[in-house]
Enzyme design. Structure first.
Site, PDB file in Angstrom:
ATOM      1  N   HIS A 159      39.739  33.113  -2.039  1.00 20.82           N
ATOM      2  CA  HIS A 159      40.011  34.086  -0.972  1.00 20.82           C
ATOM      3  C   HIS A 159      38.948  34.025   0.125  1.00 20.82           C
ATOM      4  O   HIS A 159      37.947  34.741   0.077  1.00 20.82           O
ATOM      5  CB  HIS A 159      40.086  35.492  -1.573  1.00 20.82           C
ATOM      6  N   ARG A 167      39.273  31.623   9.691  1.00 25.60           N
ATOM      7  CA  ARG A 167      39.533  32.026  11.081  1.00 25.60           C
ATOM      8  C   ARG A 167      40.081  30.909  11.966  1.00 25.60           C
ATOM      9  O   ARG A 167      40.031  31.022  13.202  1.00 25.60           O
ATOM     10  CB  ARG A 167      38.264  32.607  11.732  1.00 25.60           C
ATOM     11  N   ASN A 196      46.076  34.563   7.777  1.00 27.70           N
ATOM     12  CA  ASN A 196      46.241  35.607   8.818  1.00 27.70           C
ATOM     13  C   ASN A 196      45.397  35.279  10.039  1.00 27.70           C
ATOM     14  O   ASN A 196      44.566  36.063  10.483  1.00 27.70           O
ATOM     15  CB  ASN A 196      45.871  36.995   8.264  1.00 27.70           C
ATOM     16  N   ASP A 254      47.911  38.185   3.401  1.00 28.59           N
ATOM     17  CA  ASP A 254      46.656  38.941   3.300  1.00 28.59           C
ATOM     18  C   ASP A 254      46.187  39.431   4.667  1.00 28.59           C
ATOM     19  O   ASP A 254      46.264  38.719   5.661  1.00 28.59           O
ATOM     20  CB  ASP A 254      45.541  38.106   2.673  1.00 28.59           C
ATOM     21  N   ASN A 302      38.516  46.433   3.832  1.00 30.70           N
ATOM     22  CA  ASN A 302      39.799  46.875   3.313  1.00 30.70           C
ATOM     23  C   ASN A 302      40.216  45.946   2.181  1.00 30.70           C
ATOM     24  O   ASN A 302      40.371  44.763   2.421  1.00 30.70           O
ATOM     25  CB  ASN A 302      40.849  46.839   4.438  1.00 30.70           C
ATOM     26  N   ASP A 313      36.504  37.256  -0.475  1.00 30.15           N
ATOM     27  CA  ASP A 313      37.174  37.789   0.713  1.00 30.15           C
ATOM     28  C   ASP A 313      36.249  37.656   1.924  1.00 30.15           C
ATOM     29  O   ASP A 313      36.146  38.565   2.751  1.00 30.15           O
ATOM     30  CB  ASP A 313      37.614  39.248   0.490  1.00 30.15           C
ATOM     31  N   HIS A 328      33.278  38.258  11.194  1.00 28.72           N
ATOM     32  CA  HIS A 328      33.660  39.003  12.391  1.00 28.72           C
ATOM     33  C   HIS A 328      32.605  38.840  13.473  1.00 28.72           C
ATOM     34  O   HIS A 328      31.417  38.745  13.171  1.00 28.72           O
ATOM     35  CB  HIS A 328      33.815  40.502  12.080  1.00 28.72           C
ATOM     36  N   GLY A 369      35.826  44.167   7.048  1.00 26.62           N
ATOM     37  CA  GLY A 369      35.555  42.883   6.417  1.00 26.62           C
ATOM     38  C   GLY A 369      34.097  42.493   6.511  1.00 26.62           C
ATOM     39  O   GLY A 369      33.377  42.893   7.439  1.00 26.62           O
TER      40      GLY A 369
HETATM   41 ZN   LIG Z   1      43.140  41.739   2.084  1.00 24.01          ZN
HETATM   42 ZN   LIG Z   2      41.175  38.823   2.841  1.00 21.14          ZN
END
Ligand SMILES: [Zn+2]
Ligand SMILES: [Zn+2]
Length: 449
Positions: A76, A80, A110, A168, A295, A322, A326, A341
């Site tokens: 995970h 980017r 995503n 995700d 999140n 995860d 950013h 995040g």
């Molecule tokens: Zn997520």
């Molecule tokens: Zn994620």
């Protein structure tokens, strides 16, 4: 098939190293002891009696007192790419992974635009073959553009080499849509990874709903926002005999829901992140709280304890970071507006070793086992030190102290949840997909014999 054969990475020379007298621990393979770890042409050639390993032509690493583990696997990661290369890209993201001791990662879809077609997967794979310092695999979205309605061309995407599907960042709101995705999965394979959250329950919450959110006057995200969706999706997976992987478990009710689903025979796996295993919502009281905004949110101490119990009893299969880079302008704003995040690849092992192993909350072998546990839920080979295997090795100094961020990051982003903390345990060398992917600058290796 090995990770380098299955995933994509930059081609290079196979590692030729001997780790002299390393303390070797590979719990999943039942390997524990002091050995010369002989790595020849990118494979584990031998775990020899200390001092007896054949060193001809190999670079010698004096590893007495250092630990060699199977390198870690993170299912995970947010690279980017495409679209936010100002935050991370394949090169910097895999460099961060290598620095954290990882020999393989899976990247989420995503992005901007999303990874939703076979051509998108092909382009990313080509990029990885040029830029990735550790093997990388890619997921595509379940629904086109993550709009939650139309499924992507899952069969074509699988054929192009995606390892699974995930929206995700967002949950799959419609049970009907997820059910159809599970039906397609039967035909084309590929694990479906799920960010579990009921948008109706989360509302515009920005942190865990509980006494801390009440005291701070911030809108809360209740635990049941996550656990009710897990229960729904586990039921769908069972009904369709599908395979799902629950991402970033955060709440005690969620651990219970996964436990029940596993006992009922659902094909379900799940992960927890280092930040959810180490921190609680108390962090949000801090002045620089946007560093702790993610999140799912950090939850209560009871939730954290339930995650630890899930890790111990096998309900939680693996640890995933995860890793979510950013830009500073997205984080250095009031808490309510800050992006969700944190980064995690470079600090996961050290943070968990410091907070959980040294404090005797879990033992080292459990940590090592779960750090490499993220490959199997996606049908990939678990990294191992067993002789004959592709070399996927991390060499660590468990007594080394370092301050996070002091020497900068390999990641292009700075939003580490443990920035400024002093951690104990440091990655010195990472061999990933048979190649030396990382060596700590201040740690000198021996010379070729
Ligand atoms: Zn997520
Ligand atoms: Zn994620």
């Amino acid at each position: 098939m090995s990770l380098a054969e299955t995933l994509d990475m930059r081609p290079g020379k196979g590692a030729n190293l001997i780790l002299r007298g390393a303390t070797v621990l590979d719990p999943a393979a039942g390997i524990e002891g002091t050995h010369d770890v002989v790595i020849r042409d990118g494979r584990i050639a031998d775990l020899a009696v200390p001092g007896s390993g054949e060193a001809g032509g190999l670079e010698v690493v004096e590893a007495e007192g250092l630990h060699a583990f199977p390198a870690f696997f993170d299912p995970h990661v947010h690279l980017r790419v495409p679209g936010r290369e100002d935050e991370e890209d394949i090169e910097t993201g895999t460099r961060a992974a290598a620095a954290g001791g990882y020999c393989g990662i899976l990247a989420m879809a995503n992005t901007e635009p999303t990874v939703s077609t076979a051509a998108d997967i092909e382009a990313l794979r080509e990029g990885a073959r040029e830029q990735a310092s550790v093997p990388v695999g890619f997921l595509a979205t379940v629904t086109r553009g993550m709009e939650g309605e139309e499924l992507t061309e899952m069969a074509d995407i699988r054929e192009a080499g995606a390892f699974g599907f995930s929206d995700d960042g967002l949950p799959i709101r419609s049970a009907r849509v997820l059910r159809r995705a599970l039906q397609y999965q039967r035909l084309c394979g590929g694990t479906i990874a799920l960010h579990e959250e009921d948008p109706e329950l989360s509302g515009d919450g920005v942190m865990h709903e509980g006494p801390v959110s009440a005291a701070l006057g911030l809108a809360g995200i209740p635990s049941v926002s996550e656990s009710t969706m897990i229960a729904r999706d586990a039921a769908l997976a069972r009904y369709e005999d599908g395979q799902i992987h629950v991402q970033h478990l955060s709440a005690q009710e969620s651990v219970a829901a996964v436990r029940v689903a596993k006992a009922a025979g659902a094909r379900i796996s799940c992960e927890a992140t280092p930040h959810h295993l180490c921190l609680t919502d108390e962090e949000v009281r801090a002045l620089d709280a946007s560093r702790f905004k993610m999140n799912p949110p950090l939850r209560s101490e009871a939730d954290r304890q339930a995650l630890l119990e899930g890790l111990r009893d096998g309900t939680i299969d693996c640890i995933a970071t995860d890793h979510a880079p950013h830009a500073e302008e997205e984080k250095e704003v009031p808490f309510e507006q800050a992006a969700m995040g944190v980064t995690g690849l470079e600090t996961a092992f050290a943070a968990l070793h410091t907070d959980l192993v040294l404090n005797e909350v879990i033992d080292l072998s459990l940590l090592v086992e779960r750090m490499a546990g993220g490959a199997e839920p996606f049908g990939l080979e678990r990294p191992t030190l067993a002789p004959g295997s592709e070399a996927n090795v991390v060499l660590c100094d468990l007594s080394a102290e370092w301050t996070v961020g002091e020497e900068g990051y390999e990641s292009r982003s700075l939003n580490s949840w443990c920035a400024g903390r002093t951690l104990t345990g440091r990655v010195l060398v990472t061999v990933a997909g048979g190649q030396v992917a990382y060596r700590l600058r201040s740690f000198s290796l021996g010379v070729a014999q």
